[in-house]
Design a protein around this motif. Structure first.
Motif, PDB file in Angstrom:
ATOM      1  N   UNK A  30     106.296  37.255  77.855  1.00 56.01           N
ATOM      2  CA  UNK A  30     106.554  35.806  77.835  1.00 56.01           C
ATOM      3  C   UNK A  30     106.874  35.331  76.415  1.00 56.01           C
ATOM      4  N   UNK A  31     106.301  35.991  75.430  1.00 54.01           N
ATOM      5  CA  UNK A  31     106.596  35.654  74.038  1.00 54.01           C
ATOM      6  C   UNK A  31     108.057  35.959  73.717  1.00 54.01           C
ATOM      7  N   UNK A  32     108.590  37.037  74.293  1.00 54.46           N
ATOM      8  CA  UNK A  32     109.994  37.366  74.044  1.00 54.46           C
ATOM      9  C   UNK A  32     110.925  36.406  74.761  1.00 54.46           C
ATOM     10  N   UNK A  33     110.435  35.757  75.833  1.00 50.79           N
ATOM     11  CA  UNK A  33     111.257  34.743  76.506  1.00 50.79           C
ATOM     12  C   UNK A  33     111.530  33.598  75.541  1.00 50.79           C
ATOM     13  N   UNK A  34     110.499  33.207  74.781  1.00 52.34           N
ATOM     14  CA  UNK A  34     110.652  32.117  73.813  1.00 52.34           C
ATOM     15  C   UNK A  34     111.639  32.508  72.707  1.00 52.34           C
ATOM     16  N   UNK A  35     111.762  33.800  72.452  1.00 56.77           N
ATOM     17  CA  UNK A  35     112.678  34.274  71.419  1.00 56.77           C
ATOM     18  C   UNK A  35     114.080  34.492  71.964  1.00 56.77           C
ATOM     19  N   UNK A  36     114.305  34.245  73.259  1.00 56.86           N
ATOM     20  CA  UNK A  36     115.630  34.356  73.852  1.00 56.86           C
ATOM     21  C   UNK A  36     115.966  35.732  74.370  1.00 56.86           C
ATOM     22  N   UNK A  37     114.998  36.475  74.865  1.00 62.23           N
ATOM     23  CA  UNK A  37     115.240  37.822  75.389  1.00 62.23           C
ATOM     24  C   UNK A  37     116.001  37.744  76.699  1.00 62.23           C
ATOM     25  N   UNK A  38     116.753  38.803  76.993  1.00 65.55           N
ATOM     26  CA  UNK A  38     117.508  38.855  78.243  1.00 65.55           C
ATOM     27  C   UNK A  38     116.566  39.230  79.388  1.00 65.55           C
ATOM     28  N   UNK A  39     117.042  39.040  80.610  1.00 64.35           N
ATOM     29  CA  UNK A  39     116.213  39.368  81.778  1.00 64.35           C
ATOM     30  C   UNK A  39     115.938  40.863  81.849  1.00 64.35           C
ATOM     31  N   UNK A  44     111.846  45.160  81.560  1.00 63.45           N
ATOM     32  CA  UNK A  44     111.296  46.393  80.989  1.00 63.45           C
ATOM     33  C   UNK A  44     109.872  46.158  80.503  1.00 63.45           C
ATOM     34  N   UNK A  45     109.600  45.040  79.878  1.00 60.84           N
ATOM     35  CA  UNK A  45     108.253  44.749  79.370  1.00 60.84           C
ATOM     36  C   UNK A  45     107.257  44.522  80.512  1.00 60.84           C
ATOM     37  N   UNK A  46     107.701  43.844  81.574  1.00 61.56           N
ATOM     38  CA  UNK A  46     106.822  43.624  82.731  1.00 61.56           C
ATOM     39  C   UNK A  46     106.544  44.961  83.421  1.00 61.56           C
ATOM     40  N   UNK A  47     107.554  45.820  83.517  1.00 62.78           N
ATOM     41  CA  UNK A  47     107.359  47.138  84.122  1.00 62.78           C
ATOM     42  C   UNK A  47     106.360  47.953  83.307  1.00 62.78           C
TER      43      UNK A  47
END
Length: 153
Positions: A30-39, A44-47
């Protein structure tokens, strides 16, 4: 039995560690979502977080708990043999005849390796110098000579 109990406690904690690692992985995703990570990056991080949950559960139920149970069974078998010896000694010191003292210990032996009373008596006679004919091994369903049908009683 203390090492077995300790290993069992560690096994019980492993699913919790797996869940903790999964939650930490989701927080990082979720922290990478704030940084603009792709889906794809988030997936990959959730997996990876879910893999840690699997690892915790696998080590609990697939490795540590079975190992703990095996250790406990080995110690229990060894203690049963020592308990049998203790019963023979205590019964003999209490004044019972040697055959009855040994039979008291024989009763504690596991069924799959327990000799019959007739076999035990034959072994003791051989030790005392009397040559007795070897007795065939009795099955658990066989009756001793003179034993009546217990269901009829």
């Amino acid at each position: 039995l203390q090492p077995s109990r300790s290993l069992h406690k560690i096994a019980e904690a492993m699913p919790g560690f797996g869940i903790l690692a999964a939650v930490l992985g989701i927080v990082m995703a979720m922290n990478t979502v704030a940084e603009g990570a792709s889906t794809g990056e988030i997936a990959v991080m959730v997996a990876a977080a879910m893999v840690w949950t699997f690892i915790g559960i696998f080590f609990c139920y697939g490795v540590l708990d079975p190992l703990s149970n095996m250790m406990k069974q080995l110690v229990t078998e060894e203690l049963a043999a020592l308990e049998s010896v203790k019963v023979v000694l205590v019964t003999h010191v209490a004044g019972k005849p040697p055959l009855l003292a040994i039979d008291a210990g024989r009763r504690l032996v596991q069924l799959n390796s327990k000799p019959s009373f007739v076999m035990l008596e034959g072994w003791i006679e051989q030790l005392n110098g009397k040559e007795a004919a070897p007795q065939p091994r009795r099955r658990a369903t066989d009756r001793m000579p003179g034993e009546g049908d217990r269901r009829a009683a």
